[in-house]
Design a protein around this motif. Structure first.
Motif, PDB file in Angstrom:
ATOM      1  N   PRO A 112      -5.803  -1.998   3.084  1.00 46.26           N
ATOM      2  CA  PRO A 112      -5.836  -1.449   1.724  1.00 46.26           C
ATOM      3  C   PRO A 112      -5.494   0.032   1.649  1.00 46.26           C
ATOM      4  O   PRO A 112      -5.310   0.564   0.566  1.00 46.26           O
ATOM      5  N   GLU A 113      -5.439   0.699   2.792  1.00 44.97           N
ATOM      6  CA  GLU A 113      -5.189   2.145   2.789  1.00 44.97           C
ATOM      7  C   GLU A 113      -4.011   2.487   3.700  1.00 44.97           C
ATOM      8  O   GLU A 113      -3.763   1.799   4.680  1.00 44.97           O
ATOM      9  N   GLN A 114      -3.328   3.549   3.343  1.00 41.68           N
ATOM     10  CA  GLN A 114      -2.230   4.003   4.182  1.00 41.68           C
ATOM     11  C   GLN A 114      -2.801   4.906   5.281  1.00 41.68           C
ATOM     12  O   GLN A 114      -3.573   5.819   4.993  1.00 41.68           O
ATOM     13  N   LEU A 115      -2.434   4.621   6.505  1.00 39.63           N
ATOM     14  CA  LEU A 115      -2.874   5.425   7.645  1.00 39.63           C
ATOM     15  C   LEU A 115      -1.715   6.277   8.116  1.00 39.63           C
ATOM     16  O   LEU A 115      -0.561   6.007   7.793  1.00 39.63           O
ATOM     17  N   ARG A 116      -2.041   7.302   8.913  1.00 44.88           N
ATOM     18  CA  ARG A 116      -0.999   8.207   9.399  1.00 44.88           C
ATOM     19  C   ARG A 116      -0.604   7.831  10.829  1.00 44.88           C
ATOM     20  O   ARG A 116      -1.455   7.379  11.609  1.00 44.88           O
ATOM     21  N   PRO A 117       0.653   8.045  11.187  1.00 46.61           N
ATOM     22  CA  PRO A 117       1.046   7.834  12.585  1.00 46.61           C
ATOM     23  C   PRO A 117       0.153   8.670  13.503  1.00 46.61           C
ATOM     24  O   PRO A 117      -0.227   9.793  13.164  1.00 46.61           O
ATOM     25  N   ASP A 144       3.345   1.246   6.343  1.00 50.34           N
ATOM     26  CA  ASP A 144       4.328   1.211   5.266  1.00 50.34           C
ATOM     27  C   ASP A 144       3.833   0.366   4.091  1.00 50.34           C
ATOM     28  O   ASP A 144       3.072  -0.587   4.278  1.00 50.34           O
ATOM     29  N   SER A 145       4.316   0.691   2.902  1.00 47.50           N
ATOM     30  CA  SER A 145       3.989  -0.095   1.711  1.00 47.50           C
ATOM     31  C   SER A 145       4.535  -1.504   1.855  1.00 47.50           C
ATOM     32  O   SER A 145       5.647  -1.695   2.352  1.00 47.50           O
ATOM     33  N   MET A 146       3.749  -2.477   1.397  1.00 50.09           N
ATOM     34  CA  MET A 146       4.204  -3.866   1.428  1.00 50.09           C
ATOM     35  C   MET A 146       4.987  -4.152   0.148  1.00 50.09           C
ATOM     36  O   MET A 146       4.613  -3.647  -0.927  1.00 50.09           O
ATOM     37  N   CYS A 154      -2.188  -3.164   0.408  1.00 51.12           N
ATOM     38  CA  CYS A 154      -0.886  -2.674  -0.061  1.00 51.12           C
ATOM     39  C   CYS A 154      -0.018  -2.148   1.082  1.00 51.12           C
ATOM     40  O   CYS A 154       1.146  -1.808   0.878  1.00 51.12           O
ATOM     41  N   TYR A 155      -0.602  -2.043   2.289  1.00 47.57           N
ATOM     42  CA  TYR A 155       0.124  -1.444   3.412  1.00 47.57           C
ATOM     43  C   TYR A 155       0.098  -2.375   4.616  1.00 47.57           C
ATOM     44  O   TYR A 155      -0.842  -3.136   4.797  1.00 47.57           O
TER      45      TYR A 155
END
Length: 193
Positions: A112-117, A144-146, A154-155
């Motif tokens: 549900p959340e975008q993580l950072r590389p 990445d966004s789905m 969403c990611y």
């Protein structure tokens, strides 16, 4: 980077249903996760490898004994996973069953959340049908966004396992081989109907 690409090609990747939860690790906590070569989880993975090797010798020689012992092993793994979930009721994120892409060196899963590389994650996985539980540290490669979100997810997070023991990796290799064989058998049977 080149070595990571070479490593990725050494392992088969499958789409599979697993129970998963993850927690973002602060940099200073990454070394103190309790995940390591002498951790209880690593010792259980070592036992799982030894049990799997012994079960394989029984498979063709004594199929009924093999099936019975495999069922007992699944039951023990299930009890261990239940005990773990009861002892950590305040866990930030409960495990949920979801579809992932998994290999012996990494995983991709909806989140549900975008993580950072380079974010470090503590992954808690349960593999089915064996009910084997693994706690693995992973480093995010991308998030990445789905195109089509799945509920709140969403990611798509792609991560490589790090500091994985050879026993944990072998458990994943054996799981992927068994599940791939089972998936191929199911496809073949559905085509014959």
């Amino acid at each position: 980077m080149h070595n990571n690409n070479q490593e990725r090609r050494r392992y088969f990747r499958i789409v599979d249903q697993v129970a998963i939860s993850y927690r973002l690790l602060p940099e200073d906590e990454a070394a103190a996760t309790g995940v390591g070569i002498n951790s209880p989880a690593a010792l259980i993975a070592q036992l799982e490898n030894q049990i799997s090797a012994s079960l394989e010798t029984l498979r063709s020689a004594q199929p009924q004994v093999h099936e019975l012992m495999e069922l007992f092993n699944r039951k023990i793994n299930l009890v261990l996973s239940l005990d773990e979930s009861l002892s950590e009721p305040d866990s930030q994120q409960q495990k949920r069953s979801q579809q992932v892409s998994i290999s012996a060196c990494g995983i991709a899963f909806p989140a549900p959340e975008q993580l950072r590389p380079n974010d470090r994650l503590l992954l808690d996985l349960t593999l089915f049908p064996s009910n084997v539980c693994l706690k693995l540290v992973a480093v995010v490669i991308s998030s990445d966004s789905m195109e089509e979100p799945i509920g709140d997810d969403c990611y798509i997070v792609r991560a490589d396992f790090v500091d994985i023991t050879s026993n944990e990796q072998e458990v994943l290799v054996q799981h992927v081989i068994k599940r791939q064989t089972q998936q191929l058998k199911e496809r073949r049977e559905s085509r014959q109907k």
